[in-house]
Design an enzyme around this catalytic site. Sequence first.
Site, PDB file in Angstrom:
ATOM      1  N   THR A 147       6.569 -22.331   2.190  1.00  0.00           N
ATOM      2  CA  THR A 147       5.331 -23.152   1.975  1.00  0.00           C
ATOM      3  C   THR A 147       4.144 -22.181   2.662  1.00  0.00           C
ATOM      4  O   THR A 147       2.757 -22.607   2.103  1.00  0.00           O
ATOM      5  CB  THR A 147       5.066 -24.616   2.219  1.00  0.00           C
ATOM      6  OG1 THR A 147       5.360 -24.945   3.557  1.00  0.00           O
ATOM      7  CG2 THR A 147       6.441 -25.249   1.402  1.00  0.00           C
TER       8      THR A 147
ATOM      9  N   CYS B  71       2.319  -7.261  11.834  1.00  0.00           N
ATOM     10  CA  CYS B  71       1.456  -6.543  10.846  1.00  0.00           C
ATOM     11  C   CYS B  71       0.707  -5.343  11.353  1.00  0.00           C
ATOM     12  O   CYS B  71       0.638  -4.104  10.799  1.00  0.00           O
ATOM     13  CB  CYS B  71       0.826  -7.536  10.489  1.00  0.00           C
ATOM     14  SG  CYS B  71      -0.270  -8.654  11.350  1.00  0.00           S
TER      15      CYS B  71
ATOM     16  N   GLN C  59      -8.779  -6.683  12.140  1.00  0.00           N
ATOM     17  CA  GLN C  59      -7.737  -7.460  11.516  1.00  0.00           C
ATOM     18  C   GLN C  59      -8.231  -8.441  10.642  1.00  0.00           C
ATOM     19  O   GLN C  59      -8.981  -9.395  10.797  1.00  0.00           O
ATOM     20  CB  GLN C  59      -6.757  -7.940  12.384  1.00  0.00           C
ATOM     21  CG  GLN C  59      -5.987  -7.115  13.327  1.00  0.00           C
ATOM     22  CD  GLN C  59      -4.930  -7.402  14.137  1.00  0.00           C
ATOM     23  OE1 GLN C  59      -4.786  -7.013  15.410  1.00  0.00           O
ATOM     24  NE2 GLN C  59      -4.138  -8.546  13.793  1.00  0.00           N
TER      25      GLN C  59
ATOM     26  N   GLY D  90      -4.098 -12.621   8.048  1.00  0.00           N
ATOM     27  CA  GLY D  90      -3.123 -12.490   9.085  1.00  0.00           C
ATOM     28  C   GLY D  90      -3.163 -13.738   9.945  1.00  0.00           C
ATOM     29  O   GLY D  90      -1.854 -13.796  10.787  1.00  0.00           O
TER      30      GLY D  90
ATOM     31  N   GLU E 102      -1.453 -10.699  20.435  1.00  0.00           N
ATOM     32  CA  GLU E 102      -1.315  -9.401  19.268  1.00  0.00           C
ATOM     33  C   GLU E 102      -1.409  -8.066  20.358  1.00  0.00           C
ATOM     34  O   GLU E 102      -0.884  -7.105  19.906  1.00  0.00           O
ATOM     35  CB  GLU E 102      -2.596  -9.325  18.309  1.00  0.00           C
ATOM     36  CG  GLU E 102      -2.575 -10.267  17.233  1.00  0.00           C
ATOM     37  CD  GLU E 102      -1.454 -10.113  16.245  1.00  0.00           C
ATOM     38  OE1 GLU E 102      -1.456  -9.126  15.638  1.00  0.00           O
ATOM     39  OE2 GLU E 102      -0.547 -10.720  16.029  1.00  0.00           O
TER      40      GLU E 102
ATOM     41  N   LYS F  63       1.782  -7.152  21.803  1.00  0.00           N
ATOM     42  CA  LYS F  63       2.682  -6.735  20.584  1.00  0.00           C
ATOM     43  C   LYS F  63       2.577  -5.082  20.486  1.00  0.00           C
ATOM     44  O   LYS F  63       3.655  -4.060  20.379  1.00  0.00           O
ATOM     45  CB  LYS F  63       2.805  -7.411  19.380  1.00  0.00           C
ATOM     46  CG  LYS F  63       3.222  -8.641  19.513  1.00  0.00           C
ATOM     47  CD  LYS F  63       2.797  -9.603  18.527  1.00  0.00           C
ATOM     48  CE  LYS F  63       3.242 -11.207  18.737  1.00  0.00           C
ATOM     49  NZ  LYS F  63       2.790 -12.095  17.585  1.00  0.00           N
TER      50      LYS F  63
ATOM     51  N   ARG G  47     -10.700  -9.917  15.201  1.00  0.00           N
ATOM     52  CA  ARG G  47     -10.335 -10.448  14.004  1.00  0.00           C
ATOM     53  C   ARG G  47     -11.791 -10.136  13.110  1.00  0.00           C
ATOM     54  O   ARG G  47     -12.977 -10.508  13.629  1.00  0.00           O
ATOM     55  CB  ARG G  47     -10.141 -11.974  14.105  1.00  0.00           C
ATOM     56  CG  ARG G  47      -9.900 -12.674  12.654  1.00  0.00           C
ATOM     57  CD  ARG G  47      -8.381 -12.237  12.175  1.00  0.00           C
ATOM     58  NE  ARG G  47      -7.612 -13.181  12.927  1.00  0.00           N
ATOM     59  CZ  ARG G  47      -6.146 -12.680  12.617  1.00  0.00           C
ATOM     60  NH1 ARG G  47      -5.782 -11.850  11.758  1.00  0.00           N
ATOM     61  NH2 ARG G  47      -5.242 -13.308  13.435  1.00  0.00           N
TER      62      ARG G  47
ATOM     63  N   HIS H 223      -5.619  -4.820   7.497  1.00  0.00           N
ATOM     64  CA  HIS H 223      -5.920  -4.441   9.100  1.00  0.00           C
ATOM     65  C   HIS H 223      -6.406  -2.978   9.015  1.00  0.00           C
ATOM     66  O   HIS H 223      -5.364  -2.024   8.770  1.00  0.00           O
ATOM     67  CB  HIS H 223      -4.708  -4.797   9.877  1.00  0.00           C
ATOM     68  CG  HIS H 223      -4.343  -6.114  10.121  1.00  0.00           C
ATOM     69  ND1 HIS H 223      -5.045  -7.189   9.732  1.00  0.00           N
ATOM     70  CD2 HIS H 223      -3.272  -6.890  10.721  1.00  0.00           C
ATOM     71  CE1 HIS H 223      -4.388  -8.151   9.897  1.00  0.00           C
ATOM     72  NE2 HIS H 223      -3.505  -8.043  10.575  1.00  0.00           N
TER      73      HIS H 223
END
Length: 371
Positions: free
Chosen positions: A28, A167, A194, A198, A220, A223, A253, A260
């Site tokens: 969902t 991503c 980004q 996201g 983020e 990663k 962001r 991105h």
Amino acid sequence: MTEAAIPPDPSSPSSDARRWTAGILGATGSVGQRFVALLADHPWFDVVHLAASSRSAGRPYADAAHWLGDATLPPAIGALTVHEAHPDSLPAGAAPPDVVFSALGSAQARALEPAWARAGAAVISNASAYRMADDVPLLIPEVNPDHLALIDRQAYGDGFIVTNPNCATVGLVCALAPITRRFGLTTVRVTTLQAVSGAGYPGVASLDILGNVVPWIRGEADKLHTEPQRILGALDGDRVVPASFVSSAQVTRVPVRDGHLLSIDVETERPVDVDAAAEALTTYASPIADLDLPSAPARLVHLAADPDRPQPRLDVDRGRGMTVTVGQLRIDPLGALRLVALVHNTLRGAAGAAVLNAELLARRGRLSKQR
């Protein structure tokens, strides 16, 4: 999982072509909905199981999901009943789907993905929980398909787990793979801009993001400091030796819906100039080019010629959202190679990446009991 032949022409499968059943965990949410849209008419996979939180369980998917897609929710999928995300929620006597696509959060994924693998499913995960596990491939098919060999280290019986990267990592690695293959890398610096998609739905509050830039996204940067080295690392027997370059990231962001944008500079082991970098990007040979995977773009990387590209509004859907667009190639005053890359964060960076991973597994015969 049933063994059968892989369809010879995936773009127009015959009536007796092999198809696999598919489930979606976290169905969902925004990424789960991307899975639904991508799989609704897929030539190889049939969606038979949808799972989400206990709040949604027991309801038709059309009622449980706040549908965000541009296209109409397919009625057949909308009519499916949503189950809880544990394999114990399967209807009595039902076998697990051949493939389970996971759009779960990391904490849920850590508990539930191994349970589905032990039940016999191939778990194709967008979650971060197992990306850095020694025996789990962190996969971009056009970059490191040989890392699929790590599956054989896993001890889930007929099931296993394969992950796709963060991503932003996907955009970074797709842009860097042609460069590092030709020139090697010593240092990578990246600043990301980004998109709000996201952050999922409802994501970032409008009063926080409209007319604003937020210079922090939880987890983020970490990663981007570790995942590229693993993906671009070398398979040595039954383990991956990470690439030795160092990366530094600043993440932000921005008020963009999808896409991105990454501003990148790299220092290389061997000399590079703009023409040589452009040639490496435009001639990069994908190792899966001859496999006719339905979700694979014609080109992994598109090199934009216009000086004001790439732009999310103009370039994010290139290659059905699966091509990374690169531009602004130049050597800066400090001698570093600079470039800008754009990746569709919910397609190439999330659901589309996982579906492509599943297609590679199918084509390589990994979606059968004979592993």
